[in-house]
Design an enzyme around this catalytic site. Structure first.
Site, PDB file in Angstrom:
ATOM      1  N   GLU A  80       0.748  -1.183  -0.025  1.00  0.00           N
ATOM      2  CA  GLU A  80      -0.028   0.030   0.070  1.00  0.00           C
ATOM      3  C   GLU A  80       0.817   1.190   0.153  1.00  0.00           C
ATOM      4  OE1 GLU A  80      -3.183   0.147  -0.504  1.00  0.00           O
ATOM      5  OE2 GLU A  80      -3.445  -2.069  -0.087  1.00  0.00           O
ATOM      6  N   ARG A  90     -17.985  -1.211   5.837  1.00  0.00           N
ATOM      7  CA  ARG A  90     -19.094  -1.921   5.166  1.00  0.00           C
ATOM      8  C   ARG A  90     -19.830  -3.090   6.160  1.00  0.00           C
ATOM      9  NH1 ARG A  90     -19.397  -6.381   2.420  1.00  0.00           N
ATOM     10  NH2 ARG A  90     -17.167  -6.710   2.556  1.00  0.00           N
ATOM     11  N   CYS A 143      -7.956  -2.067   8.020  1.00  0.00           N
ATOM     12  CA  CYS A 143      -6.431  -2.257   7.431  1.00  0.00           C
ATOM     13  C   CYS A 143      -6.149  -0.749   7.295  1.00  0.00           C
ATOM     14  CB  CYS A 143      -6.507  -2.975   6.000  1.00  0.00           C
ATOM     15  SG  CYS A 143      -6.570  -4.913   6.230  1.00  0.00           S
ATOM     16  N   HIS A 167      -1.077  -5.665   2.004  1.00  0.00           N
ATOM     17  CA  HIS A 167      -2.399  -6.728   1.970  1.00  0.00           C
ATOM     18  C   HIS A 167      -1.822  -7.929   1.190  1.00  0.00           C
ATOM     19  CE1 HIS A 167      -5.644  -3.320   2.407  1.00  0.00           C
ATOM     20  NE2 HIS A 167      -5.963  -4.306   3.229  1.00  0.00           N
TER      21      HIS A 167
END
Length: 214
Positions: A80, A90, A143, A167
């Site tokens: 990342e 979510r 994350c 990730h």
């Protein structure tokens, strides 16, 4: 010897495993030359995860921090590049919290860049024969929450520390139908070892494309 902190997450969303923690544990059994590894499992709980990370950084005296999380559906290792100051969950965390459109850090900057050599880390993973790419979104769940929290900690009080987020895909046992990409825990651990090796020896990143059109 460079002190490195590797973090993974506990299982979440009904799963019994989390490849990030399994791979971090395995990677720690064979640290690369020049690295002293400490590992910690972070809770999938907003704010608690950052508090645990902060304590681990202080306790370990880490000079490099690599946080690792699951990105189900991604086909390879993704390093990342940027963390944003936004929680927009979510699904609920493991304590049932589900923040929507809230900052990770009130009055914090909009974003932080990783201070790891992200493109060099990607190249190192590819050199061991595994798929890898630069990612420009860490999502808006735990994350990204931890990634932003790490970079804010470094910026506000640990200027000598370098850190970032990686990730990893599902494990094969998480997708028995085979309808989504997966990677073995051994391969993920090998990728993390390659990333740590580069992170402790490289500060200037590669000058090559790692961007995307969308």
């Amino acid at each position: 010897m460079t002190h490195v902190l590797l973090t993974g997450f506990e299982p979440f969303d009904g799963s019994g495993v989390n490849p990030s923690w399994q791979a971090v544990q395995l990677a720690a059994t064979t640290p690369p030359e020049g690295a002293s590894l400490t590992t910690v499992m972070l809770p999938v709980v907003f704010q608690d995860a950052i508090a645990r990370l902060r304590a681990a950084v202080e306790e370990s005296g880490a000079e490099v921090v690599v946080c690792v999380g699951q990105a189900g559906g991604r086909p390879g290792i993704t390093v990342e590049r940027v963390a944003i100051n936004l929680d927009d969950a979510r699904i609920p965390d493991n304590k049932g919290a589900q923040p929507i459109d809230e900052p990770v850090v009130v009055d914090g900057p909009a974003a932080y860049f990783s201070t790891l050599p992200v493109k060099a880390c990607v190249a190192a993973v590819r050199e061991v024969g595994l798929p890898a790419s630069v990612s420009h979104t860490a999502g808006t769940f735990l994350c990204n929450h931890v990634f932003y929290g790490l970079m804010h900690l470094i910026e506000s009080g640990r200027p000598g520390v370098r850190g970032g987020f990686v990730h990893v895909p599902y494990l094969p046992e998480q997708v028995p139908s085979g309808d989504q990409p997966s990677m073995s825990v051994r391969s993920i651990a090998e990728a993390l070892t390659a990333i740590v090796s580069v992170a402790i020896t490289t500060t200037a990143d590669l000058k090559e494309t790692g961007g995307s059109l969308h």
